[in-house]
Design a protein around this motif. Structure first.
Motif, PDB file in Angstrom:
ATOM      1  N   SER A 135       0.817  -1.212   0.000  1.00 47.57           N
ATOM      2  CA  SER A 135       0.000   0.000   0.000  1.00 47.57           C
ATOM      3  C   SER A 135       0.851   1.262   0.000  1.00 47.57           C
ATOM      4  O   SER A 135       0.400   2.330  -0.418  1.00 47.57           O
ATOM      5  N   GLY A 136       2.102   1.146   0.449  1.00 44.94           N
ATOM      6  CA  GLY A 136       2.993   2.296   0.468  1.00 44.94           C
ATOM      7  C   GLY A 136       3.642   2.605  -0.862  1.00 44.94           C
ATOM      8  O   GLY A 136       4.343   3.611  -0.985  1.00 44.94           O
ATOM      9  N   GLY A 137       3.426   1.733  -1.862  1.00 40.64           N
ATOM     10  CA  GLY A 137       4.005   1.959  -3.180  1.00 40.64           C
ATOM     11  C   GLY A 137       5.451   1.490  -3.272  1.00 40.64           C
ATOM     12  O   GLY A 137       5.885   0.610  -2.533  1.00 40.64           O
ATOM     13  N   TRP A 138       6.184   2.107  -4.194  1.00 43.65           N
ATOM     14  CA  TRP A 138       7.550   1.708  -4.484  1.00 43.65           C
ATOM     15  C   TRP A 138       8.531   2.172  -3.407  1.00 43.65           C
ATOM     16  O   TRP A 138       8.422   3.272  -2.877  1.00 43.65           O
ATOM     17  N   GLU A 139       9.516   1.315  -3.139  1.00 43.96           N
ATOM     18  CA  GLU A 139      10.775   1.715  -2.508  1.00 43.96           C
ATOM     19  C   GLU A 139      11.858   1.414  -3.528  1.00 43.96           C
ATOM     20  O   GLU A 139      11.914   0.300  -4.068  1.00 43.96           O
ATOM     21  N   ALA A 140      12.734   2.376  -3.781  1.00 40.34           N
ATOM     22  CA  ALA A 140      13.791   2.163  -4.762  1.00 40.34           C
ATOM     23  C   ALA A 140      15.042   2.922  -4.371  1.00 40.34           C
ATOM     24  O   ALA A 140      14.980   3.956  -3.702  1.00 40.34           O
ATOM     25  N   ALA A 141      16.196   2.390  -4.800  1.00 42.33           N
ATOM     26  CA  ALA A 141      17.520   2.919  -4.486  1.00 42.33           C
ATOM     27  C   ALA A 141      17.772   2.831  -2.974  1.00 42.33           C
ATOM     28  O   ALA A 141      17.119   2.057  -2.273  1.00 42.33           O
ATOM     29  N   VAL A 142      18.718   3.589  -2.452  1.00 44.41           N
ATOM     30  CA  VAL A 142      19.124   3.429  -1.055  1.00 44.41           C
ATOM     31  C   VAL A 142      18.113   4.092  -0.123  1.00 44.41           C
ATOM     32  O   VAL A 142      17.796   5.273  -0.264  1.00 44.41           O
ATOM     33  N   ASN A 143      17.608   3.299   0.811  1.00 42.66           N
ATOM     34  CA  ASN A 143      16.657   3.771   1.812  1.00 42.66           C
ATOM     35  C   ASN A 143      17.108   3.305   3.192  1.00 42.66           C
ATOM     36  O   ASN A 143      17.816   2.301   3.333  1.00 42.66           O
ATOM     37  N   ASP A 144      16.660   4.017   4.217  1.00 44.84           N
ATOM     38  CA  ASP A 144      16.952   3.631   5.593  1.00 44.84           C
ATOM     39  C   ASP A 144      15.937   2.605   6.082  1.00 44.84           C
ATOM     40  O   ASP A 144      14.733   2.735   5.823  1.00 44.84           O
ATOM     41  N   VAL A 145      16.420   1.606   6.783  1.00 41.10           N
ATOM     42  CA  VAL A 145      15.575   0.627   7.459  1.00 41.10           C
ATOM     43  C   VAL A 145      15.855   0.733   8.954  1.00 41.10           C
ATOM     44  O   VAL A 145      17.010   0.611   9.396  1.00 41.10           O
ATOM     45  N   GLN A 146      14.816   1.004   9.717  1.00 40.18           N
ATOM     46  CA  GLN A 146      14.939   1.033  11.176  1.00 40.18           C
ATOM     47  C   GLN A 146      14.942  -0.407  11.684  1.00 40.18           C
ATOM     48  O   GLN A 146      14.108  -1.218  11.274  1.00 40.18           O
ATOM     49  N   LEU A 147      15.877  -0.723  12.546  1.00 43.29           N
ATOM     50  CA  LEU A 147      16.051  -2.093  13.003  1.00 43.29           C
ATOM     51  C   LEU A 147      15.437  -2.324  14.380  1.00 43.29           C
ATOM     52  O   LEU A 147      15.465  -1.447  15.245  1.00 43.29           O
ATOM     53  N   THR A 148      14.902  -3.517  14.560  1.00 43.44           N
ATOM     54  CA  THR A 148      14.483  -3.966  15.881  1.00 43.44           C
ATOM     55  C   THR A 148      15.740  -4.311  16.694  1.00 43.44           C
ATOM     56  O   THR A 148      16.860  -4.310  16.170  1.00 43.44           O
ATOM     57  N   GLU A 149      15.556  -4.628  17.953  1.00 50.34           N
ATOM     58  CA  GLU A 149      16.712  -5.020  18.768  1.00 50.34           C
ATOM     59  C   GLU A 149      17.380  -6.266  18.184  1.00 50.34           C
ATOM     60  O   GLU A 149      18.612  -6.374  18.176  1.00 50.34           O
ATOM     61  N   LYS A 150      16.586  -7.207  17.696  1.00 51.33           N
ATOM     62  CA  LYS A 150      17.165  -8.402  17.063  1.00 51.33           C
ATOM     63  C   LYS A 150      17.892  -8.026  15.774  1.00 51.33           C
ATOM     64  O   LYS A 150      18.971  -8.558  15.485  1.00 51.33           O
TER      65      LYS A 150
END
Length: 256
Positions: A135-150
């Protein structure tokens, strides 16, 4: 772990697509690209028990073009399912076969599973999670991913910067896996189960040149309009953590 592996890790790469011409010319297929990534990760790990050349034994299986040919689980230690331009949720014979094979590997064997982008979604589907258009559409090229503790524990960083190229997603976490990360566009960015599976929605194997070829091709064919093309091309040269992810994949394969 012993200072030296008893034998090489046998990694079967399930190739689910064919690269665009420039990438194919350099790496031959996505299998070659992932071999390069994992050997680079082994060099970066610099572990005495993991020689970048002799400790990794790769085989390549073009499951899109040859859906009747899969590795025997008794002959391998792990499978890596690559990305693809195809829809992971499609009711297509070769994709259905891939889902069934992955489900069998996960439920009936000790073979470890790595999934990347399309492969991440295939693992989700094999575990009965909902997979479809994001539903959020495209993600492309370098993006940030927030990480869980694991996620922070496994990747060894507080935030992951990674190439993306997707508009499909796993909509929910399957039962029995741990969440690794999320972004504003996609809430399921990675999954993990010890000695069983690790997946990531992004593309650790991509770099500036590969991403530029993909974005340019999708612009030329009308998938990306001028605005999207400009937006995504503005992020192709950002720093990314592909080798960091590769090292996490290898540590996962070495879990005892």
């Amino acid at each position: 772990m012993n200072l030296k592996l008893q034998r090489a890790l046998r990694i079967a790469i399930l190739e689910c697509d064919t690269p665009l011409p420039k990438t194919k010319e350099r790496f031959h297929g996505y299998g070659g690209l992932f071999e390069f990534l994992l050997r680079s990760g082994a060099k970066a790990l610099d572990r005495p028990d993991l020689d970048p050349e002799s400790s990794l034994d790769f085989s390549f299986w073009q499951v899109e073009l040859h859906p009747d040919k899969y590795p025997d689980p008794q002959d391998i230690d792990a499978i890596l399912i690559t990305g693809s331009r195809h829809d992971s949720f499609a009711d297509t014979p070769w994709i259905n076969t891939l889902v069934d094979y992955t489900a069998k590997i996960l439920s009936e064997t000790k073979v470890r599973v790595i999934g990347v982008c399309f492969g991440h979604q295939i693992v989700g589907r094999a575990l009965k999670a909902k997979v479809g258009r994001n539903s959020g559409g495209w993600e492309a090229a370098v993006n940030d991913v927030q990480l869980t503790e694991k996620g922070k524990e496994l990747f060894g960083v507080d935030k992951l910067r990674i190439h993306q190229m997707h508009r499909d997603a796993v909509a929910e976490y399957p039962e029995g896996v741990e969440a690794l990360g999320y972004s504003p566009v996609c809430k399921v960015q990675g999954m993990y189960s010890p000695k069983r599976l690790i997946t990531i929605q992004g593309h650790p194997e991509f770099n500036k040149e590969i991403m530029t070829e993909i974005i340019s091709t999708r612009h030329a064919t009308g998938i990306f309009d001028d605005e999207a093309y400009k937006k995504h091309m503005g992020k192709v040269d950002l720093p990314h953590d592909g080798v960091v992810v590769s090292q996490a994949f290898l540590r996962f394969l070495l879990e005892s």
